[in-house]
Design a protein around this motif. Structure first.
Motif, PDB file in Angstrom:
ATOM      1  N   HIS A   8     -10.421   4.201  11.652  1.00 12.78           N
ATOM      2  CA  HIS A   8      -9.062   3.900  11.206  1.00 12.78           C
ATOM      3  C   HIS A   8      -8.462   2.785  12.059  1.00 12.78           C
ATOM      4  N   ALA A   9      -7.613   1.993  11.426  1.00 12.02           N
ATOM      5  CA  ALA A   9      -6.897   0.940  12.150  1.00 12.02           C
ATOM      6  C   ALA A   9      -5.952   1.587  13.156  1.00 12.02           C
ATOM      7  N   GLU A  10      -5.796   0.911  14.276  1.00  9.84           N
ATOM      8  CA  GLU A  10      -4.886   1.330  15.340  1.00  9.84           C
ATOM      9  C   GLU A  10      -3.807   0.259  15.479  1.00  9.84           C
ATOM     10  N   PRO A  11      -2.671   0.587  16.100  1.00  8.93           N
ATOM     11  CA  PRO A  11      -1.609  -0.423  16.236  1.00  8.93           C
ATOM     12  C   PRO A  11      -2.099  -1.754  16.828  1.00  8.93           C
ATOM     13  N   ASP A  13      -4.680  -3.255  16.163  1.00  9.54           N
ATOM     14  CA  ASP A  13      -5.406  -3.989  15.125  1.00  9.54           C
ATOM     15  C   ASP A  13      -4.480  -4.719  14.159  1.00  9.54           C
ATOM     16  N   ALA A  14      -3.176  -4.546  14.296  1.00 12.26           N
ATOM     17  CA  ALA A  14      -2.225  -5.057  13.299  1.00 12.26           C
ATOM     18  C   ALA A  14      -2.386  -6.562  13.059  1.00 12.26           C
ATOM     19  N   LYS A  15      -2.542  -7.355  14.100  1.00 15.95           N
ATOM     20  CA  LYS A  15      -2.679  -8.808  13.920  1.00 15.95           C
ATOM     21  C   LYS A  15      -3.956  -9.154  13.162  1.00 15.95           C
ATOM     22  N   THR A  16      -5.026  -8.450  13.469  1.00 16.26           N
ATOM     23  CA  THR A  16      -6.290  -8.709  12.783  1.00 16.26           C
ATOM     24  C   THR A  16      -6.184  -8.320  11.314  1.00 16.26           C
ATOM     25  N   VAL A  17      -5.538  -7.195  11.027  1.00 12.74           N
ATOM     26  CA  VAL A  17      -5.355  -6.761   9.645  1.00 12.74           C
ATOM     27  C   VAL A  17      -4.466  -7.759   8.902  1.00 12.74           C
ATOM     28  N   ARG A  39       4.120 -10.978   7.400  1.00  9.18           N
ATOM     29  CA  ARG A  39       2.965 -10.147   7.055  1.00  9.18           C
ATOM     30  C   ARG A  39       2.698  -9.122   8.146  1.00  9.18           C
ATOM     31  N   LEU A  40       2.757  -9.565   9.396  1.00 11.77           N
ATOM     32  CA  LEU A  40       2.517  -8.674  10.528  1.00 11.77           C
ATOM     33  C   LEU A  40       3.551  -7.552  10.566  1.00 11.77           C
ATOM     34  N   THR A  41       4.815  -7.891  10.370  1.00 12.52           N
ATOM     35  CA  THR A  41       5.875  -6.879  10.360  1.00 12.52           C
ATOM     36  C   THR A  41       5.621  -5.845   9.266  1.00 12.52           C
ATOM     37  N   GLN A  42       5.210  -6.303   8.092  1.00 13.55           N
ATOM     38  CA  GLN A  42       4.947  -5.372   6.996  1.00 13.55           C
ATOM     39  C   GLN A  42       3.708  -4.521   7.246  1.00 13.55           C
ATOM     40  N   VAL A  43       2.674  -5.085   7.854  1.00 14.75           N
ATOM     41  CA  VAL A  43       1.479  -4.308   8.199  1.00 14.75           C
ATOM     42  C   VAL A  43       1.849  -3.212   9.194  1.00 14.75           C
ATOM     43  N   GLU A  44       2.598  -3.582  10.215  1.00 17.80           N
ATOM     44  CA  GLU A  44       2.996  -2.588  11.226  1.00 17.80           C
ATOM     45  C   GLU A  44       3.822  -1.470  10.608  1.00 17.80           C
ATOM     46  N   ALA A  45       4.762  -1.804   9.732  1.00 17.29           N
ATOM     47  CA  ALA A  45       5.598  -0.787   9.096  1.00 17.29           C
ATOM     48  C   ALA A  45       4.783   0.088   8.145  1.00 17.29           C
ATOM     49  N   ALA A  46       3.907  -0.530   7.352  1.00 19.05           N
ATOM     50  CA  ALA A  46       3.139   0.221   6.357  1.00 19.05           C
ATOM     51  C   ALA A  46       2.130   1.167   7.000  1.00 19.05           C
ATOM     52  N   LEU A  47       1.409   0.673   8.003  1.00 18.53           N
ATOM     53  CA  LEU A  47       0.328   1.472   8.583  1.00 18.53           C
ATOM     54  C   LEU A  47       0.768   2.359   9.741  1.00 18.53           C
ATOM     55  N   PHE A  48       1.820   1.950  10.455  1.00 18.42           N
ATOM     56  CA  PHE A  48       2.148   2.665  11.689  1.00 18.42           C
ATOM     57  C   PHE A  48       3.595   3.139  11.749  1.00 18.42           C
ATOM     58  N   THR A  50       6.855   5.640  10.469  1.00 19.93           N
ATOM     59  CA  THR A  50       6.988   7.086  10.373  1.00 19.93           C
ATOM     60  C   THR A  50       7.802   7.418   9.133  1.00 19.93           C
ATOM     61  N   PRO A  51       7.196   7.962   8.110  1.00 20.64           N
ATOM     62  CA  PRO A  51       5.751   8.186   7.959  1.00 20.64           C
ATOM     63  C   PRO A  51       5.059   6.898   7.522  1.00 20.64           C
ATOM     64  N   PRO A  52       3.752   6.818   7.729  1.00 17.85           N
ATOM     65  CA  PRO A  52       3.040   5.631   7.259  1.00 17.85           C
ATOM     66  C   PRO A  52       3.036   5.591   5.729  1.00 17.85           C
ATOM     67  N   LEU A  53       3.077   4.391   5.172  1.00 17.98           N
ATOM     68  CA  LEU A  53       3.012   4.218   3.716  1.00 17.98           C
ATOM     69  C   LEU A  53       1.569   4.172   3.229  1.00 17.98           C
ATOM     70  N   ALA A  54       0.664   3.804   4.117  1.00 22.69           N
ATOM     71  CA  ALA A  54      -0.737   3.630   3.755  1.00 22.69           C
ATOM     72  C   ALA A  54      -1.589   3.793   5.002  1.00 22.69           C
ATOM     73  N   TYR A  55      -2.887   3.784   4.775  1.00 23.30           N
ATOM     74  CA  TYR A  55      -3.858   3.896   5.866  1.00 23.30           C
ATOM     75  C   TYR A  55      -4.908   2.820   5.664  1.00 23.30           C
ATOM     76  N   CYS A  56      -5.606   2.484   6.725  1.00 26.60           N
ATOM     77  CA  CYS A  56      -6.587   1.414   6.649  1.00 26.60           C
ATOM     78  C   CYS A  56      -7.787   1.768   7.511  1.00 26.60           C
ATOM     79  N   VAL A  57      -8.961   1.692   6.917  1.00 27.77           N
ATOM     80  CA  VAL A  57     -10.217   1.908   7.630  1.00 27.77           C
ATOM     81  C   VAL A  57     -10.861   0.546   7.823  1.00 27.77           C
ATOM     82  N   LEU A  58     -11.323   0.295   9.040  1.00 28.28           N
ATOM     83  CA  LEU A  58     -11.928  -0.991   9.377  1.00 28.28           C
ATOM     84  C   LEU A  58     -13.427  -0.835   9.607  1.00 28.28           C
ATOM     85  N   ALA A  59     -14.174  -1.876   9.256  1.00 32.00           N
ATOM     86  CA  ALA A  59     -15.595  -1.958   9.581  1.00 32.00           C
ATOM     87  C   ALA A  59     -15.735  -3.084  10.598  1.00 32.00           C
TER      88      ALA A  59
END
Length: 161
Positions: A8-11, A13-17, A39-48, A50-59
């Motif tokens: 799972h993505a961690e905080p 990882d936000a810039k990379t995502v 984009r970064l602000t929205q990634v941080e809000a969506a994934l991290f 409270t509550p998260p809006l979505a989740y992200c798994v990274l390879a």
């Protein structure tokens, strides 16, 4: 290629995502790209948030992100159960044909199976995306007919304050 890690993505990882989202947008033909800081602000809000809006798994292979799968849970699915909906599965060109997409799909299936009350995994792909369709068919998934997708867009309002 180094050992492939799927997690799972961690905080941190936000810039990379956020960077990967631009790559995905360009892959789908976008010519106008949202500024990185937005984009970064929205990634941080969506994934991290409270509550998260979505989740992200990274390879990842070493420090290099080869792909991601973004998902959310939808309710209801069958009866009162919920489903895991994959919004985006993307593998960078240098990660393709190495098992990256397969590992992401298997991780998503494991997450869904471990979630109490989750009855299925769902996703979509474009009808003209022959590569994606062949990939999913190669994993043994059948295409589901019968649904028509609709979409309405709107501009995101400026935050109040």
């Amino acid at each position: 290629m180094q050992h492939l890690v799927v997690r799972h993505a961690e905080p941190s990882d936000a810039k990379t995502v956020a960077g990967m989202i631009e790559e995905i947008e360009r892959y789908y033909g976008a010519t106008s790209i949202q500024p990185f800081n937005e984009r970064l602000t929205q990634v941080e809000a969506a994934l991290f948030g409270t509550p998260p809006l979505a989740y992200c798994v990274l390879a990842l292979s070493g420090d290099e992100m080869l792909g991601l799968a973004a998902y959310s849970f939808l309710w209801p699915a069958a009866g009162s159960t919920h489903s895991l909906f994959i919004k985006e599965l993307y593998v960078r060109p240098d990660g393709r044909r190495l098992g990256t997409g397969t590992r992401l799909m298997r991780e998503i299936q494991a997450i869904a199976a471990a979630a109490p009350g989750c009855s299925r995994v769902e996703w979509m792909t474009d009808r003209d995306n022959d590569g994606a369709r062949a990939f999913y068919q190669g994993l043994g998934f059948e295409e589901f007919e019968g649904k028509v997708n609709y979409r309405v867009g709107f501009d995101i309002p400026e935050p109040l304050g």
